[in-house]
Every structure is written in structure tokens, then in C-alpha cells.
Scaffold this motif. Structure first.
Motif, PDB file in Angstrom:
ATOM      1  N   ALA A   2     -34.781 -23.632 -62.738  1.00 29.75           N
ATOM      2  CA  ALA A   2     -34.291 -25.017 -62.678  1.00 29.75           C
ATOM      3  C   ALA A   2     -34.378 -25.617 -61.285  1.00 29.75           C
ATOM      4  O   ALA A   2     -34.500 -26.846 -61.152  1.00 29.75           O
ATOM      5  N   ARG A  53     -39.709 -26.693 -69.444  1.00 29.53           N
ATOM      6  CA  ARG A  53     -40.227 -27.577 -68.395  1.00 29.53           C
ATOM      7  C   ARG A  53     -40.711 -26.776 -67.181  1.00 29.53           C
ATOM      8  O   ARG A  53     -41.696 -27.122 -66.542  1.00 29.53           O
ATOM      9  N   GLY A  54     -39.990 -25.716 -66.867  1.00 32.67           N
ATOM     10  CA  GLY A  54     -40.263 -24.993 -65.635  1.00 32.67           C
ATOM     11  C   GLY A  54     -41.500 -24.137 -65.646  1.00 32.67           C
ATOM     12  O   GLY A  54     -42.206 -24.049 -64.636  1.00 32.67           O
ATOM     13  N   THR A  87     -31.040 -31.320 -63.992  1.00 28.40           N
ATOM     14  CA  THR A  87     -32.297 -31.554 -64.699  1.00 28.40           C
ATOM     15  C   THR A  87     -32.150 -32.577 -65.822  1.00 28.40           C
ATOM     16  O   THR A  87     -33.146 -32.937 -66.472  1.00 28.40           O
ATOM     17  N   ILE A 129     -34.870 -26.377 -70.027  1.00 25.97           N
ATOM     18  CA  ILE A 129     -35.099 -26.076 -68.604  1.00 25.97           C
ATOM     19  C   ILE A 129     -36.239 -25.081 -68.444  1.00 25.97           C
ATOM     20  O   ILE A 129     -37.145 -25.261 -67.616  1.00 25.97           O
ATOM     21  N   GLN A 186     -29.855 -37.726 -61.050  1.00 32.59           N
ATOM     22  CA  GLN A 186     -29.143 -37.379 -62.281  1.00 32.59           C
ATOM     23  C   GLN A 186     -27.632 -37.305 -62.067  1.00 32.59           C
ATOM     24  O   GLN A 186     -26.879 -37.262 -63.029  1.00 32.59           O
ATOM     25  N   GLN A 221     -36.772 -28.320 -60.420  1.00 34.82           N
ATOM     26  CA  GLN A 221     -36.672 -29.475 -61.312  1.00 34.82           C
ATOM     27  C   GLN A 221     -35.490 -30.384 -60.985  1.00 34.82           C
ATOM     28  O   GLN A 221     -35.344 -31.456 -61.582  1.00 34.82           O
ATOM     29  N   ILE A 222     -34.630 -29.985 -60.066  1.00 30.38           N
ATOM     30  CA  ILE A 222     -33.414 -30.742 -59.785  1.00 30.38           C
ATOM     31  C   ILE A 222     -33.762 -32.140 -59.267  1.00 30.38           C
ATOM     32  O   ILE A 222     -34.545 -32.309 -58.334  1.00 30.38           O
ATOM     33  N   ASP A 223     -33.165 -33.142 -59.892  1.00 32.08           N
ATOM     34  CA  ASP A 223     -33.341 -34.542 -59.493  1.00 32.08           C
ATOM     35  C   ASP A 223     -31.947 -35.101 -59.199  1.00 32.08           C
ATOM     36  O   ASP A 223     -31.127 -35.269 -60.108  1.00 32.08           O
ATOM     37  N   ALA A 247     -27.608 -26.574 -62.980  1.00 33.99           N
ATOM     38  CA  ALA A 247     -28.989 -26.682 -63.445  1.00 33.99           C
ATOM     39  C   ALA A 247     -29.118 -27.691 -64.582  1.00 33.99           C
ATOM     40  O   ALA A 247     -30.044 -28.511 -64.603  1.00 33.99           O
TER      41      ALA A 247
END
Length: 429
Positions: free
Chosen positions: A174, A269-270, A250, A266, A182, A177-179, A246
Motif C-alpha cells: 500500500a 492495485r499494487g 488508498t 490494495i 484521501q 499507493q498512498i494519496d 493503508a
């Protein structure tokens, strides 16, 4: 209050060491909740669900040490029922015992059903197949417990290692992918959403009391149980908060369907390809570990309730492997009844979870109050802190607060009927 260890009144043979103790704790706490509750709590509270997770982890500290202290002083299969009886008498002990027995047994609907959701998604079949898949998980856990201590111990250690490895992998996958966008707005549903998320998370942290029912089976319980508690606190805190972060970071939540498979999203996507099969295997390992630990724990409570006259006497009987066969089967039967309800009426984990959650809350409240009465000094202060933290969450349970009194009334009626039956039944043994 003396600090001297009180001998257990069970006939179990001590055999649980530090490794298996940590394995039992980890699987009891890091169970199905880590698959479903990060998404469900985030839908209730938004990114502020992280506050609910942090509060629950903080609450876990005094709870964990309070129940470890109680279990070390009074090692008995009755667990919190035994502690409450010593503090407030047999009626209070019997009621609390039934609260946790029902909560733990209904939990064996929720936990396997979570695995069922993930496997059904991986197989591409409709969600209504999830209860059938869940039944397989439950049957395996029941069979492992019926096989006896040695088989159950090996299975539990292997499952705990698998659970830890899987959750660490999810956190690492994750991170890229952290934004951080969010995390705004942070609390879209206000204090009410955070409170509701906290109530849900009580079931995620319910394992602190569960191991108390196995305390009589620990080798050198006064040394081993506190050490297992400390190690488990460290593991649980890192993994739970990591997975919750996570999911929020995400954005893998927001609908009933998505909440159930947040970790799968998760991973998918990863790694850039369908990870549904991998996630389904992970879900089965995690849920089987939790189910195995709770069937072991709650069946011991069933034994204690029967021993003390609060449940049918048959529940004290053991098979040739030394397993409490009828008590184990009773827990499995209640779990299967819930799965039947899920099949017939479409119940989901989010429909059922508030029942065991509020029963666990009630159990913890009386358990910590009992500890405050039984202990002195620092342990009493610790128990009072836990009680205050628990009371903060009570108003958010809403109408579900009617469940514990209803169970209490049914337990008292069953106990009275049982006493009358035993008085008029000729003794054959």
C-alpha cells in the motif's frame, strides 16, 4: 487483595508456552476484523476512523494488562465469568459468562463469513455462496479443536505466522499507493461517525479477554501470560494501525461491497494483476486462525458454565483426545445457525457485528469493574482507567444496548429452569 495465584478449578492440563500463547493472542485479535473493519470503520467515520483505531488500540493497553493480571491470579476456564463471580457473586458471573459465550459463538458466524466473501469474489460467484464457503472454514476449525491440544497448537502457530506475514505484505504494497488527498475532509461524519466506528472496533479488539479462558492451560501462567500479552500488544498495534492507514490512504472503501474486500483492492492495485486468488487464500488463513482460537477459548467457557450449573452438564465431557467435544460442537452449532440465517435472510457481517460487539463491551465493563474491586494499588488504577475509557463508548451503541439485558434475562430463566430440573432428576453418577 492478595497477589497469590489461585489454583484453577478446571481439569485441563497445562501445556501452553510463550510461542503458542502469542500465536493464540495474535489470531484471536488479528482476525476477520482486519479484513472488514478497516473499510467499514472508514465508511462510518471517513479518514477520522484512524482516531477510532488509535483510541481502540489505546484502550487495549489497560484492558490487556487488566485481563492478563486477572487471568494470572485466577487461572480458570471461566475467564471473565470467574473474575466477576469472585467480585460480585455467582449470578453476575453466570450472566457475564453467557454474554461472552453468545458473543464468541456468534463471532464464529462473522469470522468465517468474511473468508466466504473473499473466496466468493475470487471464484467470481455470487455473494450468496459465501455462507457455504464459510461453513467449510468453521468445520475445519471445529475438527482441529476436536483433534486435541497437540494438533491445535501446531495449527495455531502456523496460522499466526501466516497472518502476520500477510498483513505486513499488505502494508508494504500500500505504501506507494498512498494519496494524502484521501485524508480530507478528515471527519465528514463528525463525532457520531467516530463513535460508531469505535463501537464496531470493539469486536476487532475482543481477543484480550478470550485468552483468559485458556489461562488454566498455560505453563507458569504468572510469567508466560504477561510476556505473551506484551509481545501481542506490540504486534497488534503495528499491524492494525498500519492496515487502517493503508485503507484510508488508498481510498479503498466507501461502499458495502468495497468495504468487504478493501485489502484485496490494495493488493490488486499494487502488483498490477488480479490478486483475488491470493487475497482469498490470505482471508482463509486469517479467518481460520481466528476461528480456531475462538472455538478453543469459547468452548472452555462453555465447560465452565456447565461446571457451575449455568449450562447443560454434557458440556464438561471430553473425548479420547481430551477435547471438550460437546462444548466445541455447541460453539460450532451456533456459528452454523448464523450462517444459515445469512443464507436464508441475506445477513452480512455488517448486519450481525453489533450484537457480539455490544456484548463484548458489556463483558469488558463488568470485567474491569470486577478487577477494580479485586485488586489494590496500581492494578486497581489500571482497571478504573479501562472502565472509564469503556464508558465513553457506551452512548454510541444506541438501541443495541438492549441486547445484554435481554441475554441476562434469558440466562437467568434458563438457570432457574435448569436448577429445577436437576432437583427433580435422580442422580445416576
Amino acid at each position: 487483595m492478595t497477589t497469590e495465584t489461585i489454583p484453577s478449578t478446571t481439569d485441563a492440563r497445562p501445556g501452553i508456552g510463550l510461542t503458542q500463547g502469542v500465536a493464540l493472542y495474535v489470531c484471536a485479535i488479528l482476525g476477520a476484523g482486519v479484513l472488514v473493519f478497516p473499510g467499514q470503520s472508514s465508511s462510518l467515520a471517513g479518514p477520522a476512523a484512524l482516531l477510532a483505531w488509535a483510541f481502540s488500540a489505546l484502550l487495549g493497553l489497560p484492558l490487556a494488562f487488566t485481563f492478563a493480571a486477572l487471568a494470572s491470579r485466577f487461572p480458570d476456564a471461566g475467564g471473565v465469568a470467574t473474575f466477576t463471580e469472585k467480585a460480585f457473586g455467582p449470578i453476575a458471573g453466570g450472566i457475564v459468562g453467557w454474554w461472552y459465550f453468545i458473543a464468541g459463538s456468534v463471532g464464529q458466524t462473522i469470522v468465517p463469513l468474511t473468508a466466504g466473501y473473499y473466496v466468493a469474489t475470487a471464484l467470481g460467484v455470487e455473494p450468496h455462496w459465501a455462507p457455504a464457503i464459510a461453513a467449510i472454514v468453521l468445520v475445519i476449525a471445529v475438527a482441529a479443536n476436536l483433534a486435541g491440544f497437540k494438533v491445535g497448537a501446531r495449527v495455531q502457530i502456523a496460522l499466526a505466522l501466516g497472518v502476520t506475514a500477510i498483513l505486513l505484505a499488505v502494508i508494504l504494497i500500500a505504501l506507494p499507493q498512498i494519496d494524502f488527498t484521501q485524508f480530507t475532509p478528515f471527519a465528514p461524519h463528525g463525532i457520531s461517525g467516530i463513535g460508531q466506528a469505535t463501537v464496531v472496533l470493539f469486536f476487532a479488539f475482543a481477543g484480550w479477554e478470550a485468552i483468559a479462558h485458556l489461562s488454566a492451560e498455560f505453563r507458569d501462567v504468572r510469567r508466560t501470560l504477561p510476556r505473551a500479552t506484551v509481545l501481542t500488544i506490540a504486534i497488534v498495534t503495528v499491524l492494525y494501525l498500519g492496515v487502517a492507514f493503508a485503507v484510508v490512504g488508498t481510498g479503498a472503501y466507501g461502499s458495502r461491497t468495497l468495504d468487504r474486500i478493501s485489502l484485496g483492492v490494495i493488493i490488486e492495485r499494487g502488483i498490477g494483476l488480479s490478486a483475488a486468488g491470493v487475497v482469498a487464500v490470505a482471508a482463509v488463513v486469517i479467518c481460520l486462525g481466528t476461528t480456531n482460537a475462538f472455538v478453543a477459548s469459547v468452548s472452555r467457557l462453555g465447560y465452565a458454565l456447565a461446571r457451575d450449573g449455568w449450562a447443560p452438564a454434557r458440556l464438561v465431557r471430553r473425548n479420547r483426545q481430551g477435547a471438550l467435544q460437546y462444548s466445541i460442537l455447541a460453539v460450532g452449532a451456533i456459528g452454523c445457525a448464523g450462517l444459515l440465517g445469512a443464507t436464508l435472510f441475506g445477513w452480512g457481517t455488517d448486519d450481525i457485528v453489533f450484537i457480539p460487539a455490544v456484548l463484548v463491551l458489556a463483558t469488558y465493563l463488568l470485567g474491569t469493574v470486577a478487577a477494580a474491586r479485586l485488586f489494590t494499588g496500581g492494578l486497581r488504577i489500571l482497571a478504573l482507567v479501562a472502565t472509564v475509557l469503556l464508558l465513553i463508548t457506551v452512548p454510541f451503541a444506541g438501541w443495541h444496548l438492549l441486547v445484554p439485558p435481554a441475554i441476562a434475562v434469558l440466562a437467568l430463566l434458563a438457570h432457574r429452569i435448569g436448577r429445577g430440573t436437576r432437583k427433580h432428576k435422580p442422580t445416576t453418577e
